[in-house]
Each structure stands twice: as C-alpha cells, then as structure tokens.
Design a protein around this motif. Structure first.
Motif, PDB file in Angstrom:
ATOM      1  N   GLU A 208       0.823  -1.212   0.000  1.00 36.54           N
ATOM      2  CA  GLU A 208       0.000   0.000   0.000  1.00 36.54           C
ATOM      3  C   GLU A 208       0.857   1.262   0.000  1.00 36.54           C
ATOM      4  OE1 GLU A 208      -2.162   0.709   3.785  1.00 36.54           O
ATOM      5  OE2 GLU A 208      -1.241  -1.174   4.403  1.00 36.54           O
ATOM      6  N   GLU A 209       2.034   1.198   0.639  1.00 33.39           N
ATOM      7  CA  GLU A 209       2.929   2.345   0.637  1.00 33.39           C
ATOM      8  C   GLU A 209       3.585   2.516  -0.737  1.00 33.39           C
ATOM      9  OE1 GLU A 209       3.682   4.768   3.455  1.00 33.39           O
ATOM     10  OE2 GLU A 209       1.664   3.953   3.298  1.00 33.39           O
ATOM     11  N   ARG A 212       0.954   4.103  -2.870  1.00 37.47           N
ATOM     12  CA  ARG A 212       0.790   5.534  -2.554  1.00 37.47           C
ATOM     13  C   ARG A 212       1.909   6.362  -3.166  1.00 37.47           C
ATOM     14  NH1 ARG A 212       2.931   8.909   0.895  1.00 37.47           N
ATOM     15  NH2 ARG A 212       4.124   7.300   2.005  1.00 37.47           N
ATOM     16  N   GLU A 215       1.460   6.575  -6.973  1.00 34.14           N
ATOM     17  CA  GLU A 215       0.343   7.452  -7.350  1.00 34.14           C
ATOM     18  C   GLU A 215       0.729   8.919  -7.203  1.00 34.14           C
ATOM     19  OE1 GLU A 215      -2.891   6.158  -4.927  1.00 34.14           O
ATOM     20  OE2 GLU A 215      -3.457   4.507  -6.266  1.00 34.14           O
ATOM     21  N   LYS A 216       1.563   9.211  -6.208  1.00 37.24           N
ATOM     22  CA  LYS A 216       1.966  10.599  -5.985  1.00 37.24           C
ATOM     23  C   LYS A 216       3.029  11.047  -6.975  1.00 37.24           C
ATOM     24  CE  LYS A 216       2.892  13.786  -2.197  1.00 37.24           C
ATOM     25  NZ  LYS A 216       3.116  13.935  -0.742  1.00 37.24           N
TER      26      LYS A 216
END
Length: 392
Positions: A208-209, A212, A215-216
C-alpha cells in the motif's frame, strides 16, 4: 533367549534415552538460567508502579533506540504515556525527540491555542502539535548545522511510536515501522491471547505504501527500489515512509547549492527541480476503547518484530504466564509485565543465535558495536499490564 535379549536391549535403550533427555533437559534449563542472569545485567529496565515495564537491549554503540514512560494528570484523572523512538543514522534525533515529547505534549494539551473542548480531541490536537513542533525545531537545527558544514544532521531520522491511556481509551500515534499490539483474553481460557494490531506500519516494503508513492509520483521510476522482496527503499535510501527527520528527503534546502552565508555570498542555485516531500511527518493516530478483556499492551521497535510476529508474542505471553518458571523468581523477576518482557527478549536472542550460529550467551556478552549490530538490531520493548490500571 531371543525374547529376553530384546527385553534387556529395550530396557537399556529406555534408560539411555531417559538419561540423555534428562541431561539435555538439565542442560537447557541451566543455559536458560544463565541466559536470563546475563540478560538482566545487560538490559536497561524501567518501571511505573508495577504497571509498565520497559526493557531495552542495545546493539549499536551507542544504542539508537530511546524510550520514555510517564504518568500525567488531566482533570484529576491519572493517565499513562509511553514512547519508543527508533533512531537511525545516529542517536541524536531519537534522543532529542525522546527528551522533549512528554513536556511538549503536556504544554500543547494545556495551551490556550488548544480550543478543543472534548478531551479526545484535545489529546489528538496535542499529539499532532507535539510531533510537528519537534519536526520543525530539528529541521531548523539541521539546516543551520548543514550551513556550518556538519552534513550529518540532515540524515538523522527516527521512527516514533506513542501510546497513551486514560479514561478507558488507548491512543496510538505512529511514524515508521515500530509496532504495538493489544493482547486480550480469549473466551476459551485454554486458548492463547487474541491479538489486535493497533498501529499501522509505514515501511516501503508494504504494497500500500508502494502504491501511494507511485500514485503521488507516477513519472518517477526510482521512487522506490527493492533489493529483495521485503527490503525496499524510498528513492533507494530509506525503508520507513514516515518519520521525524530525514530532511534530505523532505526539504528543498538540501536540493540547493548553498555557498558561504557569512561572507554575504549566500546563493541558492537549484540543482534539479525538487519534487518531494518523499517522507511523511504527520503521525497516524488511532483511538481504541478498552474493555475488561484487554490484558496487555505490547510495544516494540522493529528489533522486536524482526524475530517475532503478533501471533508468536500472543502465544509466548500465554505460555510464560502459565508456567511456574523458577528462573524468573531466582532472578527477582516477579511482575507479569517483567516476565513477558524478559521472555520476549530471551526469544529474540535465541532466534538470532540460531540464525547466525553463535551461542546465545556469547551474543549477550558481546560489546555494543558493528559486530553485534550484524546479529540483531537495538531492541526496545514496553509492556503495560492493563489489568492493573484503574481505568474501568
């Protein structure tokens, strides 16, 4: 004759088996006794009213883990606050945060700027403000040190795990990959404790990290790199994805060329377009309602979780408290929280011993430094006996 021979042979083997196993049992007991005796002299231990036990075993020289345990009072109600700061790149920031967190929290809770009327919201406000204050103060220190030519400060970092208990509620605030779990009684008393994970892990190995980060920064192919499946780094440099410090991955100041400030030749020349902040500094805060079934809060830096998972800890806790181990009493270890903490620490040493093929006692007797750090990390464990807290 053949039958009698077999009987004698069987009887001989039975005696031999019994003797060898008895010897082995006694040897194991002696080794365990000695391990506990040596461990007790090597660790740092702290208590609060036989309710909270903090145990620390260093590996780095000096140890980069720091911790605190304190009581506090809000509206004539006693609360408990505990923190673990798992430093890296050095001990400076973990020590700084450890010394200041508790007084800053009290200051922010009582601040006239804290306009929250509900206790829960006042506590969350104070936790957030305390993290932000430490982050900003050390960022300024780091920047000034960098100008003076001390390049270490921008690389200092620390994970941070705070637990706070008051009025039937448990608060956790977390940056990085230290973890906390809650152990509760199972409805079937013969079963091991049930465990609940009460803090989120912020580490680059977590899918999940990675998602993230991608996506950023979708166009940044090197936003994270993995050496192995479970060893990944943000920008190839850092495993935690949230922290205090690590300003070289957070601040544009370190993406600039800084020339002599003191001769009025202060020039900022952008080397490359800064695209951070890559590392989060805002804590993840969670709140839990405690019940009479909740028995123990277990907190640990990643030195604990490198060798034991939540299920291991739940099982070992039950086993430790069910057994009447004379080694504990002999070494003056009588409180349940002490027994749990020492059992976990012993198990870490045993597992690291098997991993590297070195005797447990020899590991305990090693001096702090690089050789020991290659065997195990700094380890900090905090155990809170919830049954002794008068909050229900």
């Amino acid at each position: 004759m053949y039958y009698l021979f077999n009987q004698k042979f069987f009887f001989f083997n039975f005696l031999l088996f019994f003797f060898l196993n008895s010897f082995n049992y006694n040897y194991v007991n002696c080794e365990s006794d000695l391990l506990l005796e040596k461990l007790k002299t090597k660790v740092e231990i702290s208590h609060i009213n036989n309710i909270i036990t903090a145990l620390q075993l260093g590996a780095n020289n000096p140890c980069e883990d720091k911790y605190f345990i304190n009581t506090f009072n809000i509206s004539n109600t006693t609360g408990f606050i505990m923190g673990i700061f798992d430093g890296y790149g050095g001990w400076v920031l973990s020590q700084y945060a450890n010394l200041l967190f508790y007084p800053y929290f009290i200051e922010e809770y009582n601040s006239k700027d804290n306009l929250e009327k509900i206790e829960e919201k006042r506590i969350v406000y104070a936790l957030n403000k305390t993290f932000a204050k430490i982050e900003e103060e050390f960022k300024l220190i780091s920047f000034l040190k960098n100008i003076e030519g001390n390049k270490k400060y921008k690389n200092y970092g620390t994970c941070a795990l705070i637990s706070l208990i008051i009025n039937n509620k448990l608060y956790t605030a977390n940056l990085g990959d230290s973890k906390a779990i809650l152990l509760s009684e199972n409805n079937n008393t013969n079963e091991n404790y049930e465990y609940k994970k009460i803090s989120k892990v912020f580490n680059c190995r977590k899918k999940e990290e990675q998602k993230r980060l991608k996506e950023k920064w979708p166009d940044m192919n090197d936003i994270y790199k993995c050496k192995r499946k479970k060893i990944c780094y943000v920008k190839g440099r850092l495993q935690p994805t949230s922290s205090l410090g690590d300003y070289y991955l957070k601040s544009p100041f370190y993406n600039l060329e800084i020339k002599n400030l003191y001769n009025d030749e202060y020039l900022n020349i952008e080397i490359e377009k800064y695209q951070g902040t890559f590392i989060i500094s805002e804590p993840d805060i969670k709140i839990f309602n405690l019940t009479n079934n909740d028995n123990y809060l277990v907190m640990g830096s990643d030195g604990l979780w490198d060798y034991l998972n939540s299920k291991n800890i739940a099982n070992l806790t039950k086993q430790t408290l069910n057994e009447k181990d004379k080694n504990f009493e002999k070494n003056g270890i009588v409180e349940k929280s002490d027994k749990i903490a020492f059992s976990l620490m012993e198990k870490i040493i045993e597992k690291s011993s098997i991993k590297v093929g070195i005797n447990s006692i020899d590991i305990i007797q090693m001096d702090l430094g690089k050789k020991l750090r290659r065997i195990h990390d700094d380890v900090t464990i905090i155990i809170c006996d919830l049954s002794k807290i008068n909050h229900f």
